[in-house]
Every structure is written in C-alpha cells, then in structure tokens.
Design an enzyme around this catalytic site. Structure first.
Site, PDB file in Angstrom:
ATOM      1  N   THR A   1      20.787   2.721   7.798  1.00 39.20           N
ATOM      2  CA  THR A   1      22.176   2.450   8.192  1.00 39.20           C
ATOM      3  C   THR A   1      22.245   0.974   8.589  1.00 39.20           C
ATOM      4  O   THR A   1      21.201   0.309   8.680  1.00 39.20           O
ATOM      5  CB  THR A   1      22.585   3.345   9.387  1.00 39.20           C
ATOM      6  OG1 THR A   1      21.677   3.072  10.472  1.00 39.20           O
ATOM      7  CG2 THR A   1      22.552   4.817   9.047  1.00 39.20           C
TER       8      THR A   1
ATOM      9  N   ARG B   1      22.028 -14.657   3.601  1.00 40.19           N
ATOM     10  CA  ARG B   1      21.730 -13.232   3.362  1.00 40.19           C
ATOM     11  C   ARG B   1      22.677 -12.611   2.350  1.00 40.19           C
ATOM     12  O   ARG B   1      22.288 -11.804   1.502  1.00 40.19           O
ATOM     13  CB  ARG B   1      21.871 -12.445   4.679  1.00 40.19           C
ATOM     14  CG  ARG B   1      20.669 -12.533   5.529  1.00 40.19           C
ATOM     15  CD  ARG B   1      20.771 -11.594   6.740  1.00 40.19           C
ATOM     16  NE  ARG B   1      19.895 -12.088   7.773  1.00 40.19           N
ATOM     17  CZ  ARG B   1      18.575 -11.997   7.746  1.00 40.19           C
ATOM     18  NH1 ARG B   1      17.966 -11.413   6.746  1.00 40.19           N
ATOM     19  NH2 ARG B   1      17.848 -12.499   8.721  1.00 40.19           N
TER      20      ARG B   1
ATOM     21  N   HIS C   1       9.044   3.093   8.511  1.00 42.10           N
ATOM     22  CA  HIS C   1       8.849   2.178   9.633  1.00 42.10           C
ATOM     23  C   HIS C   1       7.639   2.632  10.442  1.00 42.10           C
ATOM     24  O   HIS C   1       7.488   3.837  10.711  1.00 42.10           O
ATOM     25  CB  HIS C   1      10.105   2.149  10.517  1.00 42.10           C
ATOM     26  CG  HIS C   1       9.991   1.159  11.633  1.00 42.10           C
ATOM     27  ND1 HIS C   1      10.153  -0.196  11.441  1.00 42.10           N
ATOM     28  CD2 HIS C   1       9.683   1.339  12.934  1.00 42.10           C
ATOM     29  CE1 HIS C   1       9.947  -0.817  12.595  1.00 42.10           C
ATOM     30  NE2 HIS C   1       9.668   0.083  13.516  1.00 42.10           N
TER      31      HIS C   1
ATOM     32  N   GLU D   1       1.401   7.182   6.949  1.00 40.80           N
ATOM     33  CA  GLU D   1       2.504   6.659   6.127  1.00 40.80           C
ATOM     34  C   GLU D   1       2.288   7.041   4.671  1.00 40.80           C
ATOM     35  O   GLU D   1       3.205   7.472   3.962  1.00 40.80           O
ATOM     36  CB  GLU D   1       2.589   5.127   6.246  1.00 40.80           C
ATOM     37  CG  GLU D   1       2.992   4.635   7.615  1.00 40.80           C
ATOM     38  CD  GLU D   1       3.228   3.123   7.640  1.00 40.80           C
ATOM     39  OE1 GLU D   1       3.825   2.580   6.699  1.00 40.80           O
ATOM     40  OE2 GLU D   1       2.790   2.469   8.611  1.00 40.80           O
TER      41      GLU D   1
ATOM     42  N   SER E   1       0.830  -1.210   0.000  1.00 44.27           N
ATOM     43  CA  SER E   1       0.000   0.000   0.000  1.00 44.27           C
ATOM     44  C   SER E   1       0.869   1.268   0.000  1.00 44.27           C
ATOM     45  O   SER E   1       0.483   2.285  -0.588  1.00 44.27           O
ATOM     46  CB  SER E   1      -0.966   0.000   1.186  1.00 44.27           C
ATOM     47  OG  SER E   1      -0.294   0.207   2.397  1.00 44.27           O
TER      48      SER E   1
ATOM     49  N   ASN F   1      13.847   4.068   4.130  1.00 42.39           N
ATOM     50  CA  ASN F   1      12.898   3.094   4.679  1.00 42.39           C
ATOM     51  C   ASN F   1      11.749   3.812   5.377  1.00 42.39           C
ATOM     52  O   ASN F   1      11.919   4.903   5.915  1.00 42.39           O
ATOM     53  CB  ASN F   1      13.622   2.201   5.714  1.00 42.39           C
ATOM     54  CG  ASN F   1      12.719   1.124   6.278  1.00 42.39           C
ATOM     55  OD1 ASN F   1      11.995   0.441   5.549  1.00 42.39           O
ATOM     56  ND2 ASN F   1      12.748   0.969   7.588  1.00 42.39           N
TER      57      ASN F   1
ATOM     58  N   ILE G   1      16.082  -8.143   6.655  1.00 38.42           N
ATOM     59  CA  ILE G   1      17.225  -7.458   7.262  1.00 38.42           C
ATOM     60  C   ILE G   1      18.341  -7.453   6.223  1.00 38.42           C
ATOM     61  O   ILE G   1      18.641  -8.497   5.625  1.00 38.42           O
ATOM     62  CB  ILE G   1      17.665  -8.186   8.551  1.00 38.42           C
ATOM     63  CG1 ILE G   1      16.550  -8.066   9.595  1.00 38.42           C
ATOM     64  CG2 ILE G   1      18.974  -7.621   9.068  1.00 38.42           C
ATOM     65  CD1 ILE G   1      16.771  -8.886  10.847  1.00 38.42           C
TER      66      ILE G   1
HETATM   67  C1  GAR Z   1       4.038  -0.642   6.559  1.00 36.17           C
HETATM   68  O1  GAR Z   1       3.308  -0.326   7.720  1.00 36.17           O
HETATM   69  C2  GAR Z   1       5.496  -0.315   6.745  1.00 36.17           C
HETATM   70  O2  GAR Z   1       5.722   0.826   7.522  1.00 36.17           O
HETATM   71  C3  GAR Z   1       5.988  -1.554   7.442  1.00 36.17           C
HETATM   72  O3  GAR Z   1       5.342  -2.615   6.808  1.00 36.17           O
HETATM   73  C4  GAR Z   1       4.064  -2.159   6.344  1.00 36.17           C
HETATM   74  C5  GAR Z   1       3.981  -2.515   4.878  1.00 36.17           C
HETATM   75  O4  GAR Z   1       2.697  -2.232   4.385  1.00 36.17           O
HETATM   76  N1  GAR Z   1       7.418  -1.676   7.373  1.00 36.17           N
HETATM   77  C6  GAR Z   1       8.165  -2.211   8.319  1.00 36.17           C
HETATM   78  O5  GAR Z   1       7.709  -2.698   9.331  1.00 36.17           O
HETATM   79  C7  GAR Z   1       9.661  -2.180   8.062  1.00 36.17           C
HETATM   80  N2  GAR Z   1      10.401  -2.397   9.258  1.00 36.17           N
HETATM   81  P1  GAR Z   1       2.478  -2.032   2.834  1.00 36.17           P
HETATM   82  O6  GAR Z   1       3.088  -3.267   2.146  1.00 36.17           O
HETATM   83  O7  GAR Z   1       0.986  -1.986   2.663  1.00 36.17           O
HETATM   84  O8  GAR Z   1       3.154  -0.763   2.424  1.00 36.17           O
END
Ligand code: GAR
Length: 212
Positions: free
Chosen positions: A137, A61, A105, A170, A13, A103, A88
């Site tokens: 980072t 990885r 978060h 977001e 999304s 990123n 990661i």
């Molecule tokens: C979002 O809430 C994003 O911030 C989070 O995953 C979700 C993805 O939703 N990301 C993390 O947790 C990264 N550490 P989306 O696929 O609908 O954008």
C-alpha cells in the site's frame, strides 16, 4: 497460467528461490533499478529476460516510477513481485498495481519497517523476529499481511547470524505465497485483511527462549 514480473535491486536470493520453486506461473521478466544487481546474472542463467530501469538516470521518483510501470506493463503481469527491491514507490505506482503488488520484508511487520531491521531487533532485545510477505500500500512497509515466518532470536546472535536465519525462512515463505496467488487462493477482505481459501491452519506457539 498467471504471469509475474519480479523486481530486484541486488543479490536476488529471494528471486532465485522463486525461480527454483517451479511455480505454476510464467515468470515473464526480472527488472532491476541497478545495472550491477547480481541477481540479473542469476535470472539470465535461468533463461528469464532481464531489464534495467536505472533510477539514477531519472530526475525524480515520479519519472522513474512512470518508466518502470511502462516497462512492466509491456509484460501484462498478473502480479508484480518485489524481491529485495529497495526503492520507495510513489502512491501513483502503488495505486496502478493495487492488489497485484507483493513485497517481502525482513521483519515481523508492523515492527521494524524500513532498513537495518535485524540490527534494530537485536538492539531492542526482542526474543522473536522474522519476515513478512504483504500486499503493498502507499505506506512504506505496510499493507495486508499474507504470511509471516517467526524465528527465535538467540542469545549470541549477531546481525549476520540473525539475518541468515530470517533469510532461510524468506526463501521458504515467498515461493509459497506466489504459488497461492497464482492458484487464486488469496482473498483480500473488505476490511483489508487476507484470508486464504482452502487452507487448514495450525495453532502452535513459538516460545523463545523455549520452556523447560
Ligand atoms: C531480503 O532480506 C528482503 O526481505 C529485503 O532485502 C533483502 C534482499 O535480499 N527487502 C527489504 O528490506 C524491503 N524493504 P535478496 O536480494 O537476496 O533477495
């Protein structure tokens, strides 16, 4: 015009918000580490080339990140945007894209790095929560913060209602950050802090619960 590559792992999304924001950049490709990521279909519907580098087909990885970087580099992006990319990354990968890897978060970093951010915020009884867009980072969910959106945590919130409130923000802040980046408005200082060029700032407070 700047070029970006977006990495996703699932729903997509945030990626969709970027695709719909008419950003002043060329979105060269969307890459997923999972072939079944729903966001891949959305990207295709927007006419964006999609690729899969399946982490499950790599022994470790380092091997996955090397293959991923090789593919990304064929597009020669100015920025690599992690939009719900749930892997990661190795220090070598992060170093390769230093200053170009962004990123989003779902928490107010440095609080609640990692997973289950909304449930942990509710568990702690915090009164505000939110999301952060930052440079990546080698430390997981750390790095110079570009923008944060703060939302109130309401008394009857569930993990679902809180995550919905955060996700709405977001989708607002992420396209804005990519726009700033593509317009060269984001400056990284020698102390590792972010400054925005040509930005007026407002200084209002969010008080949660509000005062009477
Ligand atoms: C979002 O809430 C994003 O911030 C989070 O995953 C979700 C993805 O939703 N990301 C993390 O947790 C990264 N550490 P989306 O696929 O609908 O954008």
């Amino acid at each position: 015009m700047k070029k970006i590559v977006i990495l996703i792992s699932g729903r997509g999304s945030n990626m969709q918000a970027l695709l719909e924001a008419k950003l002043p950049c060329h979105i060269a490709a969307v890459i997923s580490n999972r072939a079944d990521a729903k966001g891949l279909e959305t990207a295709q519907q927007h006419g964006i080339p999609t690729e899969v580098v399946a982490h499950a087909q790599h022994p470790n990885r380092e091997s996955f990140d090397t293959a991923l970087a090789q593919l990304i580099d064929t597009y020669q992006p100015d920025f690599v945007i992690l939009a719900g990319f749930m892997r990661i990354l190795t220090p070598a990968f992060v170093a390769h894209y230093q200053g170009r890897l962004i990123n989003i978060h779902p928490s107010l970093l440095p609080s609640y790095g990692g997973l289950h951010t909304h449930a942990r915020a509710l568990q702690d009884g915090v009164k505000v929560h939110g999301c952060t867009v930052h440079f990546v980072t080698p430390d997981l969910d750390h790095g110079p913060i570009i923008v944060q959106a703060v939302v109130p945590v309401l008394q009857d919130d569930t993990e679902q209602s809180l995550s919905k409130r955060v996700l709405r923000e977001e989708h607002r802040v992420f396209p804005q950050v990519v726009r700033w980046l593509c317009q060269d408005q984001v400056e990284l200082t020698s102390e590792g802090h972010v400054r925005l060029r040509r930005r007026k700032q407002s200084g209002f407070a969010l008080i949660s619960p509000g005062l009477e």
